[in-house]
Structure formats: C-alpha cells, structure tokens
Design an enzyme around this catalytic site. Structure first.
Site, mmCIF file in Angstrom:
data_model
loop_
_atom_site.group_PDB
_atom_site.id
_atom_site.type_symbol
_atom_site.label_atom_id
_atom_site.label_comp_id
_atom_site.label_asym_id
_atom_site.label_seq_id
_atom_site.Cartn_x
_atom_site.Cartn_y
_atom_site.Cartn_z
ATOM 1 N N ALA A 114 0.868 -1.175 0.000
ATOM 2 C CA ALA A 114 0.000 0.000 0.000
ATOM 3 C C ALA A 114 0.907 1.228 0.000
ATOM 4 O O ALA A 114 2.070 1.164 0.422
ATOM 5 C CB ALA A 114 -0.904 -0.017 1.223
ATOM 6 N N GLY A 161 0.659 -4.883 1.077
ATOM 7 C CA GLY A 161 -0.522 -4.989 0.221
ATOM 8 C C GLY A 161 -0.276 -5.784 -1.057
ATOM 9 O O GLY A 161 -1.213 -6.323 -1.641
ATOM 10 N N GLU A 174 -0.616 -9.323 -0.020
ATOM 11 C CA GLU A 174 -2.047 -9.502 0.261
ATOM 12 C C GLU A 174 -2.862 -9.590 -1.024
ATOM 13 O O GLU A 174 -3.813 -10.368 -1.117
ATOM 14 C CB GLU A 174 -2.528 -8.337 1.142
ATOM 15 C CG GLU A 174 -1.914 -8.400 2.540
ATOM 16 C CD GLU A 174 -2.107 -7.119 3.355
ATOM 17 O OE1 GLU A 174 -1.863 -6.020 2.808
ATOM 18 O OE2 GLU A 174 -2.503 -7.216 4.524
ATOM 19 N N GLU A 231 4.597 -4.686 7.665
ATOM 20 C CA GLU A 231 3.818 -3.598 8.288
ATOM 21 C C GLU A 231 4.217 -3.265 9.720
ATOM 22 O O GLU A 231 4.239 -2.086 10.096
ATOM 23 C CB GLU A 231 2.321 -3.929 8.242
ATOM 24 C CG GLU A 231 1.693 -3.816 6.863
ATOM 25 C CD GLU A 231 1.770 -5.109 6.068
ATOM 26 O OE1 GLU A 231 2.535 -6.023 6.473
ATOM 27 O OE2 GLU A 231 1.085 -5.221 5.054
HETATM 28 N N1 CAA Z 1 4.510 3.117 -1.045
HETATM 29 C C1 CAA Z 1 4.860 4.237 -1.683
HETATM 30 N N2 CAA Z 1 5.953 4.343 -2.477
HETATM 31 C C2 CAA Z 1 6.710 3.228 -2.609
HETATM 32 C C3 CAA Z 1 6.413 2.023 -1.955
HETATM 33 C C4 CAA Z 1 5.247 2.001 -1.144
HETATM 34 N N3 CAA Z 1 4.839 0.875 -0.516
HETATM 35 N N4 CAA Z 1 7.367 1.122 -2.271
HETATM 36 C C5 CAA Z 1 8.240 1.743 -3.085
HETATM 37 N N5 CAA Z 1 7.856 3.010 -3.298
HETATM 38 C C6 CAA Z 1 8.532 4.031 -4.110
HETATM 39 C C7 CAA Z 1 9.741 4.608 -3.393
HETATM 40 O O1 CAA Z 1 9.352 5.597 -2.477
HETATM 41 C C8 CAA Z 1 10.549 5.127 -4.554
HETATM 42 O O2 CAA Z 1 9.990 6.355 -4.966
HETATM 43 P P1 CAA Z 1 10.991 7.607 -5.301
HETATM 44 O O3 CAA Z 1 11.819 7.117 -6.458
HETATM 45 O O4 CAA Z 1 10.044 8.699 -5.657
HETATM 46 O O5 CAA Z 1 11.783 7.828 -4.064
HETATM 47 C C9 CAA Z 1 10.256 4.120 -5.662
HETATM 48 O O6 CAA Z 1 9.061 3.430 -5.274
HETATM 49 C C10 CAA Z 1 11.362 3.089 -5.817
HETATM 50 O O7 CAA Z 1 11.576 2.510 -4.554
HETATM 51 P P2 CAA Z 1 13.039 2.365 -3.885
HETATM 52 O O8 CAA Z 1 13.940 3.458 -4.355
HETATM 53 O O9 CAA Z 1 12.845 2.209 -2.414
HETATM 54 O O10 CAA Z 1 13.508 0.997 -4.556
HETATM 55 P P3 CAA Z 1 14.514 -0.079 -3.939
HETATM 56 O O11 CAA Z 1 14.801 -1.044 -5.036
HETATM 57 O O12 CAA Z 1 15.668 0.587 -3.275
HETATM 58 O O13 CAA Z 1 13.675 -0.826 -2.787
HETATM 59 C C11 CAA Z 1 11.752 -1.906 -1.842
HETATM 60 C C12 CAA Z 1 12.554 -1.582 -3.112
HETATM 61 C C13 CAA Z 1 12.551 -2.849 -0.932
HETATM 62 C C14 CAA Z 1 10.468 -2.591 -2.271
HETATM 63 C C15 CAA Z 1 11.446 -0.594 -1.083
HETATM 64 O O14 CAA Z 1 10.877 0.343 -1.999
HETATM 65 C C16 CAA Z 1 10.462 -0.772 0.044
HETATM 66 O O15 CAA Z 1 10.846 -1.241 1.094
HETATM 67 N N6 CAA Z 1 9.206 -0.374 -0.177
HETATM 68 C C17 CAA Z 1 8.190 -0.427 0.847
HETATM 69 C C18 CAA Z 1 7.711 -1.845 1.069
HETATM 70 C C19 CAA Z 1 6.705 -1.887 2.171
HETATM 71 O O16 CAA Z 1 6.991 -1.593 3.318
HETATM 72 N N7 CAA Z 1 5.462 -2.277 1.836
HETATM 73 C C20 CAA Z 1 4.376 -2.383 2.781
HETATM 74 C C21 CAA Z 1 3.587 -1.116 2.817
HETATM 75 S S1 CAA Z 1 2.421 -1.101 4.138
HETATM 76 C C22 CAA Z 1 1.074 -1.958 3.561
HETATM 77 O O17 CAA Z 1 1.077 -2.512 2.494
HETATM 78 C C23 CAA Z 1 -0.117 -1.947 4.484
HETATM 79 C C24 CAA Z 1 -1.183 -2.890 4.172
HETATM 80 O O18 CAA Z 1 -1.159 -4.036 4.521
HETATM 81 C C25 CAA Z 1 -2.370 -2.428 3.494
#
Ligand code: CAA
Length: 258
Positions: free
Chosen positions: A63, A108, A111, A131
């Site tokens: 998400a 998400g 999920e 999360e």
């Molecule tokens: N939400 C918003 N933006 C996201 C995102 C997310 N979940 N995941 C990645 N992005 C964005 C980053 O912010 C980045 O944007 P910018 O270039 O504008 O900075 C772009 O995507 C590329 O990401 P990274 O530079 O971080 O890429 P990476 O290869 O270094 O890392 C990754 C990849 C490990 C997936 C890392 O992006 C990451 O950890 N993302 C978050 C993963 C996460 O925590 N997901 C769970 C979200 S909570 C949820 O989902 C709640 C629920 O149950 C409903």
C-alpha cells in the site's frame, strides 16, 4: 484507466498494475482503477485472468506509504476497507485469477497475491508483510489469508518479525505453486490460464465457489455446499457437452457457459 491495464488474449484476460515509478504501490487511485478493471471484465468471454505488475522488478511493493502516513484512525480503517473490498472482489470473482508475481510482493502486494486463486512467481520475487516495522498491522487481509494459506505459526512468525522471504522459501511454504525465470513467468501464467479456459466455465466457476465457500464453514455444511454446486452443473449444455464428448470419444468440446 490510469494505473491498471487490461488486455484480452482469447479467453484469457491480463490485468497489469501499472505504476512502475512507485513499484506499483497501491494508492487509492490504483485501488479504484483495479476495482473498475475487474468490474469491466466480460466474464461471458473471459474464462481466466492473470494479474501482474508492470516492469520486471515489482509485482506490488505494498500500500502507498506516503498516502497512509498522515491518516486518522477513521481514515486508516476506511483505507483498509477499500483495499479489503477490492481484494474480496478479486477473491470472489466468478472466474479464476492467477497472480503472476514478478518481483516485490510486500504488504498490500503480498495480500493482493493472496486474494488470487493461484500464485506463481519469478525467481526474483520477494514476499513479506513488513507492516509492523511501519507501526501498523497488515491491513488488506494479510492477518487472515496468510494464516489460511501457510498455517498459523508460520504466518505469525513472518508477520511479527516482518521478515521478507525469497521465491524458493515462498515455494517451500506453499505461498506459491511454482517459480519460473522472469522470462518464463508470463508464458507459464498464460499457459495455466489457457488450461483453465478450455474447461467447462460453468464447472470451473462452481468449483471455485465450492472451495471458497466451503472453507468458511464446518465440514457438514461444506459438503452440502459442494452437493448443491455439483447438482447445479447437471442439465446444463456444458455438462451434456463434456460427458457427450467422453461417450463419443470426441476430443473437441464446445463449452458455452450455459
Ligand atoms: N509506497 C509508496 N511508495 C513506494 C512504496 C510504497 N509501498 N514502495 C516503493 N515506493 C517508491 C519509493 O518511495 C521510490 O519512490 P521515489 O523514487 O520517488 O523515491 C520508488 O518506489 C522506488 O523505490 P526504492 O527506491 O525504495 O527501490 P529499492 O529497489 O531501493 O527498494 C523496496 C525496493 C525494498 C520494495 C522498497 O521500496 C520498500 O521497502 N518499499 C516499501 C515496502 C513496504 O513496506 N510495503 C508495505 C507497505 S504497508 C502496507 O502494504 C499496508 C497494508 O497491509 C495495506
């Protein structure tokens, strides 16, 4: 639709989440587009769906954290409900949905894959429910579906530790059915969808409903659900066609979902 593409290849529909700049993260707009996409699929034509993410790095990276970062309690609950409603729509979609997980399937994203009927993934896939590290619980069904798919103990371990797992571990845990190279993933997903699409749609749909509905109730009620759906196939064109083809030793079958 801005963030979701739909392509039909014969009786197979391909839904692609298309927000590569954010690794296909699910904001409200993506969720609305996804819902509208499934609402628009003509299930008289489409007999199986493949769901994937655009690019070769990410299925869905979760998400949208930016959107969630300032939500109130009520807004958080509403965002969870929005995701859950869309994912339930996919889970109960009349025809089977295969998740072709082509990279990150976090939060998400994991999920979403779990709301599909079948999951296959690429060698670079990464699954996880990160999360609790962000100060929230999984909110689009992760606390419920992960336990149902891989068992309570392992689901709790992955959720509480927020540890990500790679494709081979996901395979070992039964979270995915198969792992392919990135090049092969969509080929195999479409092949599986084709193998579903050649069967009697009326029976495939009833079988999906029987499995899904039966899992929510005790075994006596579950077999009663099966009996009803089994019975509902009889006297249909597709039942007569399928059995007729067997009796006549005929390979070609003309199923019509009627
Ligand atoms: N939400 C918003 N933006 C996201 C995102 C997310 N979940 N995941 C990645 N992005 C964005 C980053 O912010 C980045 O944007 P910018 O270039 O504008 O900075 C772009 O995507 C590329 O990401 P990274 O530079 O971080 O890429 P990476 O290869 O270094 O890392 C990754 C990849 C490990 C997936 C890392 O992006 C990451 O950890 N993302 C978050 C993963 C996460 O925590 N997901 C769970 C979200 S909570 C949820 O989902 C709640 C629920 O149950 C409903």
């Amino acid at each position: 639709m801005g963030f979701v593409r739909f392509d039909a290849e014969g009786a197979v529909g391909i839904v692609t989440i298309d927000r590569p700049k954010a690794l296909n993260a699910l904001n409200s707009e993506v969720l609305s587009d996804l819902e509208a996409c499934f609402d628009g699929i003509d299930t008289n034509v489409i007999r199986a769906v493949v769901l994937t993410g655009s690019g070769d790095k990410s299925f869905v990276a979760g998400a949208d954290i930016g959107e969630m970062s300032n939500l109130s309690v009520a807004e958080g609950e509403a965002f969870g409900k929005k995701g859950n409603d869309v994912f339930r729509k996919i889970e109960t979609f009349p025809v089977p949905v295969i998740a072709a997980v082509n990279g990150f399937a976090l939060g998400g994203g994991c999920e979403l894959a779990m709301s599909c009927d079948i999951r296959i993934c690429s060698e670079n896939a990464v699954f996880g429910q990160p999360e609790v590290g962000l100060g929230i619980t999984p909110g689009f069904g992760g606390t419920q579906r992960l336990a149902r798919i891989i068992g309570i103990g392992m689901a709790k371990q992955l959720i509480f530790t927020a540890r990500n797992i790679k494709a081979q571990e996901a395979l070992r845990l039964g979270l995915v059915n198969a792992v392919y190279t990135s090049e092969e993933l969509m080929v195999q997903a479409k092949k599986m969808a084709d193998a579903i699409a050649v069967n009697a749609p009326i029976a495939v749909r009833a079988a999906k409903k029987a499995v899904n509905d039966g899992l929510q109730v005790d075994i006596d009620k579950a077999v009663a659900i099966e009996e009803k759906l089994f019975g509902s196939c009889f006297e249909t064109h597709d039942q007569k066609e399928g059995m007729g083809a067997f009796m006549e030793k005929r390979k070609e079958k003309n199923f019509t979902n009627s």
